[in-house]
Design a protein around this motif. Structure first.
Motif, PDB file in Angstrom:
ATOM      1  N   PRO A   9       0.823  -1.223   0.000  1.00 46.27           N
ATOM      2  CA  PRO A   9       0.000   0.000   0.000  1.00 46.27           C
ATOM      3  C   PRO A   9       0.856   1.271   0.000  1.00 46.27           C
ATOM      4  N   LEU A  10       1.946   1.258   0.770  1.00 45.76           N
ATOM      5  CA  LEU A  10       2.832   2.415   0.792  1.00 45.76           C
ATOM      6  C   LEU A  10       3.458   2.644  -0.580  1.00 45.76           C
ATOM      7  N   ALA A  11       3.830   1.535  -1.263  1.00 51.19           N
ATOM      8  CA  ALA A  11       4.418   1.658  -2.593  1.00 51.19           C
ATOM      9  C   ALA A  11       3.416   2.266  -3.565  1.00 51.19           C
ATOM     10  N   GLY A  12       2.137   1.835  -3.477  1.00 55.61           N
ATOM     11  CA  GLY A  12       1.118   2.389  -4.363  1.00 55.61           C
ATOM     12  C   GLY A  12       0.954   3.877  -4.168  1.00 55.61           C
ATOM     13  N   ARG A  13       0.915   4.325  -2.902  1.00 62.62           N
ATOM     14  CA  ARG A  13       0.774   5.774  -2.636  1.00 62.62           C
ATOM     15  C   ARG A  13       1.999   6.536  -3.114  1.00 62.62           C
ATOM     16  N   ASP A 310      16.068  10.290   2.559  1.00 60.28           N
ATOM     17  CA  ASP A 310      14.995   9.611   3.271  1.00 60.28           C
ATOM     18  C   ASP A 310      15.435   8.221   3.710  1.00 60.28           C
ATOM     19  N   VAL A 311      16.148   7.519   2.832  1.00 60.72           N
ATOM     20  CA  VAL A 311      16.655   6.192   3.168  1.00 60.72           C
ATOM     21  C   VAL A 311      17.668   6.290   4.299  1.00 60.72           C
ATOM     22  N   ALA A 312      18.526   7.320   4.233  1.00 58.73           N
ATOM     23  CA  ALA A 312      19.542   7.491   5.277  1.00 58.73           C
ATOM     24  C   ALA A 312      18.886   7.751   6.631  1.00 58.73           C
ATOM     25  N   VAL A 313      17.845   8.584   6.624  1.00 59.08           N
ATOM     26  CA  VAL A 313      17.157   8.878   7.882  1.00 59.08           C
ATOM     27  C   VAL A 313      16.524   7.615   8.440  1.00 59.08           C
ATOM     28  N   ARG A 314      15.838   6.834   7.570  1.00 59.27           N
ATOM     29  CA  ARG A 314      15.205   5.597   8.021  1.00 59.27           C
ATOM     30  C   ARG A 314      16.240   4.615   8.572  1.00 59.27           C
ATOM     31  N   ARG A 322      16.483  -5.402   5.362  1.00 58.77           N
ATOM     32  CA  ARG A 322      15.292  -6.031   4.800  1.00 58.77           C
ATOM     33  C   ARG A 322      14.171  -5.024   4.605  1.00 58.77           C
ATOM     34  N   GLU A 323      14.022  -4.109   5.569  1.00 60.08           N
ATOM     35  CA  GLU A 323      12.956  -3.120   5.436  1.00 60.08           C
ATOM     36  C   GLU A 323      13.206  -2.191   4.255  1.00 60.08           C
ATOM     37  N   ILE A 324      14.468  -1.760   4.113  1.00 62.51           N
ATOM     38  CA  ILE A 324      14.796  -0.882   2.979  1.00 62.51           C
ATOM     39  C   ILE A 324      14.577  -1.630   1.656  1.00 62.51           C
ATOM     40  N   ALA A 325      15.056  -2.896   1.594  1.00 64.64           N
ATOM     41  CA  ALA A 325      14.892  -3.676   0.370  1.00 64.64           C
ATOM     42  C   ALA A 325      13.413  -3.909   0.066  1.00 64.64           C
ATOM     43  N   ALA A 326      12.614  -4.187   1.108  1.00 65.61           N
ATOM     44  CA  ALA A 326      11.191  -4.437   0.896  1.00 65.61           C
ATOM     45  C   ALA A 326      10.494  -3.218   0.332  1.00 65.61           C
ATOM     46  N   GLN A 327      10.925  -2.013   0.761  1.00 69.47           N
ATOM     47  CA  GLN A 327      10.309  -0.790   0.246  1.00 69.47           C
ATOM     48  C   GLN A 327      10.555  -0.651  -1.255  1.00 69.47           C
ATOM     49  N   TYR A 397      21.285   0.598  -2.342  1.00 72.13           N
ATOM     50  CA  TYR A 397      20.879   1.311  -1.128  1.00 72.13           C
ATOM     51  C   TYR A 397      20.337   0.398  -0.030  1.00 72.13           C
ATOM     52  N   GLY A 398      20.274  -0.876  -0.304  1.00 70.67           N
ATOM     53  CA  GLY A 398      19.763  -1.775   0.721  1.00 70.67           C
ATOM     54  C   GLY A 398      20.853  -2.333   1.597  1.00 70.67           C
ATOM     55  N   ARG A 399      22.041  -1.757   1.541  1.00 66.89           N
ATOM     56  CA  ARG A 399      23.174  -2.258   2.322  1.00 66.89           C
ATOM     57  C   ARG A 399      23.240  -1.578   3.680  1.00 66.89           C
ATOM     58  N   GLY A 400      23.947  -2.187   4.554  1.00 71.47           N
ATOM     59  CA  GLY A 400      24.088  -1.587   5.875  1.00 71.47           C
ATOM     60  C   GLY A 400      25.027  -0.404   5.882  1.00 71.47           C
ATOM     61  N   ASP A 401      26.001  -0.331   4.945  1.00 69.09           N
ATOM     62  CA  ASP A 401      26.977   0.759   4.919  1.00 69.09           C
ATOM     63  C   ASP A 401      26.485   1.874   4.021  1.00 69.09           C
ATOM     64  N   LEU A 402      25.275   2.412   4.267  1.00 65.77           N
ATOM     65  CA  LEU A 402      24.670   3.413   3.404  1.00 65.77           C
ATOM     66  C   LEU A 402      25.382   4.751   3.496  1.00 65.77           C
ATOM     67  N   ALA A 403      25.832   5.139   4.700  1.00 73.59           N
ATOM     68  CA  ALA A 403      26.410   6.473   4.855  1.00 73.59           C
ATOM     69  C   ALA A 403      27.612   6.703   3.969  1.00 73.59           C
ATOM     70  N   PRO A 404      28.591   5.789   3.866  1.00 72.76           N
ATOM     71  CA  PRO A 404      29.722   6.027   2.956  1.00 72.76           C
ATOM     72  C   PRO A 404      29.264   6.171   1.516  1.00 72.76           C
ATOM     73  N   ALA A 405      28.252   5.427   1.157  1.00 69.95           N
ATOM     74  CA  ALA A 405      27.774   5.529  -0.220  1.00 69.95           C
ATOM     75  C   ALA A 405      27.204   6.898  -0.497  1.00 69.95           C
ATOM     76  N   LEU A 406      26.470   7.449   0.488  1.00 67.65           N
ATOM     77  CA  LEU A 406      25.856   8.758   0.270  1.00 67.65           C
ATOM     78  C   LEU A 406      26.900   9.862   0.220  1.00 67.65           C
ATOM     79  N   LYS A 407      28.078   9.623   0.778  1.00 68.79           N
ATOM     80  CA  LYS A 407      29.130  10.635   0.757  1.00 68.79           C
ATOM     81  C   LYS A 407      29.895  10.663  -0.553  1.00 68.79           C
ATOM     82  N   GLU A 408      29.590   9.718  -1.477  1.00 69.46           N
ATOM     83  CA  GLU A 408      30.316   9.706  -2.746  1.00 69.46           C
ATOM     84  C   GLU A 408      30.038  10.946  -3.555  1.00 69.46           C
ATOM     85  N   GLY A 409      28.888  11.534  -3.437  1.00 70.33           N
ATOM     86  CA  GLY A 409      28.557  12.724  -4.204  1.00 70.33           C
ATOM     87  C   GLY A 409      27.655  13.590  -3.403  1.00 70.33           C
TER      88      GLY A 409
END
Length: 826
Positions: A9-13, A310-314, A322-327, A397-409
């Motif tokens: 339902p969240l994906a549909g919205r 938004d992903v970083a905050v979550r 799993r939650e990020i991947a499921a989204q 973006y479904g990895r646990g090391d999201l912060a280093p990835a977001l710092k690439e750019g």
């Protein structure tokens, strides 16, 4: 799975809040899924769906092969039918059949209808009973029995209005009264044959001899009998048939020809050689789906990057991998499902068009549609597509090391190398797959051009009208009177205003009908017991070659005195003359004969003319060496009789300029002035006959061309999207370059080179793939090799040009960046 369901339902919205992204992704997927659904429905209907007969897995088509005579598949003889029926313990039932047509009179108006001539075992083999009345019995098929007929359900409705009192009534077919005994079930169709009525063969075993390979056999195996056992038993029975039904074909001849039975599932008799075509088309649209998925994956990556904060905050708030991947996966699955729904609608429209066009190269066309199996397939590829392109943002973006990835750019900075590699890799894959489809389409275009350049052997088919006329023996019993009736019809046709010429032939070129028999040469005797070459036979009336535009190479045409005086003469094709005497003129005066079926001496016929070769089997087939016999003659097969005449002929009428639109009704009147009860059947222009000979190539060309154009468009969009997004991420860099003195053309060149580089990698990869995959198309090509260099070069240049154009558009935008604005944006 539970997490995925909670996120739907969240994906549909979320998708509703991004209507442009959602619409673009759904439409792109729908093109790929719809194409796959449509082609799979064809593959399923033609290749995979069981035949609509009881115990279909036990049904066989029985053929022969004679490689020594050049026959990969050879029809059956009544002698083999009786032997198999009586002695084959591995077979439960055997039926013989042959297609043809019947002249129906005594109803509203005379008509020629398609018919099947069958034995009494035909319907039991298929497990088909009559829906009204009864089916044929052994008594109906006995020699000398009263003539009976069964009607197809559709003909019963059309000709008799579905009258249940039709059983016991009389139907006049080919001038003979037949008692109507039954009606086949609604929708019953044997293989891909059209048949309005069914009649029995009524063979007399006492008159049967080994030869006359003009029929086809079907059989039902006994339960639990392997196909290998059937094959072995039929091979054992062939010598028994030769001994039991002696005739002109001996066991020694069969051995010289490499003769042996061919036993195969009955479905193969329907499918024929269309199997490679359908698998190539399914593979083609599979590539289109992959390209569409790559395109949506790029869109999804861009969308995911826009939601990275938004992903970083979550993630910071404790959301796990799993939650990020499921989204992400929930959104991709919803998109795949929506694409599948729209794709089914597109496939339904495409199949409706396919049914309207009715391509003859597709058997079982009436069984092609969207059924539960096709819907399951569509659901499967929709789920695959959703999961496939949904994996890219999950991996990113479904990895646990999201912060280093977001710092690439960062804002205004260059995109991270990992993100660029993912998007660029998808674009390269799109280009590679698009090139494979372009090459395949180009090969079919080249094949089609090669076919169009083939000389058919006759001229201006667009000016030729053809129709078939049959005079049954019950209408005019005497052979000479029958020939005179045909002659008068021909004179009447030639006298019509607007008619340049007219002729008549037994087997029309490219009609699919043929007759073949042995041919002996008087000047090159065949050793006793040795089988002579098998050659194509045809029967003509004087003037046929001139009407068709077939050139006279040497000698003369048949003349009316040849027919009136029953002279034993023949005209041969140029290929036959050159094969045997090197020069056409040297064939004149030589004598040839066919086999004497009663074992007597040969009946020699003088060659009086040599005519040009005709592609009688289609433009993509070799020209057959052909013997053209007069349509009435005596003692041709060593059977002493006054005369024998061909009772069914195809007339060809050459129209003067502008006369074709009004020719048919006047031609009908010319025929009916001789015999009012004779219908005109198979009315068609010869240009339509020629087009049908190219039907498979043209159909494949259209399908591959559509797939290639869609792939080209999607590939261009993919390159454009990657370069456009790259430019948007490098605005600051471009501003710095221009502030330091870079010219607009330098910036344009930098961006275009990036796109060209990606395209070059994709083209190189695509060429390697095309080299390998094009070999699978070998059976579909004509006149060219699968590794046709010009096709590969042109395909690469076209795709390269489109890719450069797709790169130039964002490059133009990049060159227009105002340095001061770009620097302030940092």
């Amino acid at each position: 799975m539970a997490s995925l369901l909670r996120n739907l339902p969240l994906a549909g919205r979320s998708l509703l809040r991004a209507p442009l992204f959602t619409a673009a992704a759904v439409l792109t997927l729908a093109l790929g899924i719809g194409a796959n659904t449509a082609i799979f429905s064809v593959v399923h209907g033609v290749l995979l769906k069981p035949l609509p007969y009881a115990s279909e897995e036990r049904l066989l088509g029985l053929w022969n092969t004679a490689p020594g005579l050049g026959f990969e598949l050879l029809n059956q003889s009544p002698a083999l039918y009786f032997t198999y029926r009586d002695d084959a313990e591995s077979l439960e039932e055997v039926g013989l059949w042959a297609n043809g047509s019947s002249q129906i009179t005594g109803l509203d108006q005379p008509e020629q209808v398609p018919s099947l001539q069958v034995t009494d075992g035909f319907f039991p083999v298929l497990g088909v009973d009559a829906v009204l009345g009864r089916r044929f019995s052994a008594e109906d098929d006995a020699p000398g029995a009263a003539r009976t007929v069964m009607l197809s359900y559709e003909y019963w409705q059309r000709a008799f209005g579905g009258d249940t009192g039709v059983i016991g009534r009389t139907l006049t077919a080919n001038g003979q009264p037949h008692e109507i005994i039954g009606v086949t079930p609604s929708g019953f169709r044997f293989l891909d044959e059209q048949a309005d009525i069914f009649v029995t063969t009524r063979f007399d075993p006492a008159d049967v001899m080994m030869g006359n390979f003009s029929y086809q056999l079907i059989a039902r195996m006994r339960p639990d009998v392997p196909l290998e056992r059937v094959q072995a038993e039929l091979e054992r029975l062939v010598p028994i048939a030769v001994e039991r039904y002696p005739g002109p074909v001996t066991q020694s001849m069969l051995e010289q020809a490499g003769f042996r039975p061919v036993t195969r599932p009955l479905k193969e008799d329907v499918v024929g050689d269309v199997r490679p075509l359908l698998w190539v088309l399914l593979g083609t649209v599979g590539m289109v789906l992959l390209i569409a998925c790559a395109n949506v994956a790029n869109l999804f990556l861009v969308r995911a990057e826009g939601r990275s904060r938004d992903v970083a905050v979550r993630t910071a708030l404790g959301a796990g991998r799993r939650e990020i991947a499921a989204q992400f996966l929930a959104e991709s699955v919803v998109l795949g499902a929506l694409g599948g729904l729209v794709g089914i609608a597109l496939a339904a429209i495409g199949l409706r068009v396919l049914h309207a066009l009715g391509p003859e190269e597709l058997p079982r066309l009436s069984e092609i549609g969207i059924d539960p199996t096709v819907l399951v397939f569509t659901a499967g590829i929709s789920l695959f597509a959703g999961v496939f392109f949904g994996l890219f943002p999950i991996v990113r973006y479904g990895r646990g090391d999201l912060a280093p990835a977001l710092k690439e750019g960062g804002r205004g900075g260059m995109a991270g190398r990992e993100r660029r590699r993912a998007r660029s890799g998808l674009a390269v894959a799109q280009v590679a797959l698009a090139l494979v489809l372009l090459v395949g389409s180009g090969l079919m275009i080249r094949s089609f051009q090669a076919l169009r350049n083939v000389d058919a052997g006759f001229t201006d088919p667009e000016d030729l009208l053809s129709f078939r006329v049959t005079i049954p023996s019950a209408t005019i019993p005497d052979a000479a009177e029958t020939a005179l009736a045909y002659e008068q019809m021909l004179y009447n046709l030639r006298a019509l205003p607007g008619v340049a010429d007219a002729g008549a032939v037994f087997n029309l070129p490219m009609s699919g009908s043929q007759s073949n028999d042995p041919v002996y040469r008087e000047d090159a005797p065949t050793a006793e017991g040795e089988i002579p070459p098998i050659r194509r036979f045809n029967w003509v009336m004087p003037g046929y070659f001139q009407a068709m535009g077939i050139p006279l190479v040497a000698g003369r045409d048949l003349e009316w005195t040849d027919l009136h005086d029953l002279r034993q003469v023949v005209v041969v094709s140029e290929s036959y003359a050159r094969e045997n005497w090197q020069e056409p003129a040297r064939a004149l005066g030589r004598r040839v004969s066919t086999i004497a079926i009663q074992g007597g001496p040969p009946v020699w016929q003088e060659i009086v003319g040599v005519v040009g070769d005709v592609h009688a089997d289609g433009l993509d087939e070799e020209v057959p060496t052909t013997m053209y016999w007069p349509m009435i003659q005596t003692d041709m097969y060593g059977v002493e009789e006054a005369a024998s005449v061909v009772r069914s002929l195809s007339f060809v009428v050459r129209a003067a300029p502008g006369a074709m639109p009004t020719l048919l009704p006047r031609a009908r009147d010319a025929v009916w002035s001789v015999s009012a009860s004779v219908p005109l059947a198979n009315v068609q222009g010869m240009d339509a006959v020629v087009r049908r000979s190219m039907a498979r190539t043209s159909f494949t060309l259209v399908m591959l061309a559509i797939a290639a154009l869609v792939a080209l468009a999607l590939g261009a969009v993919g390159i454009y999207g990657v370069i456009s997004y790259s430019v948007s991420q490098r605005v600051n860099e471009i501003g710095v370059r221009m502030a330091l003195g870079a010219r607009r053309e330098d910036v344009t060149g930098m961006v275009v080179r990036h796109g060209a580089g990606l395209s070059a990698i994709g083209i190189g990869t695509g060429l390697l793939a095309a080299f390998g995959l094009s070999r699978l198309m070998g059976s579909l090509l004509f006149g060219i090799r699968p590794l046709d260099l010009p096709t590969y070069v042109v395909g690469a240049l076209v795709l390269g040009g489109v890719a450069v154009l797709a790169s130039w558009l964002p490059a133009r935008r990049a060159a227009g960046v105002d340095p001061s604005v770009a620097l302030r944006a940092n």
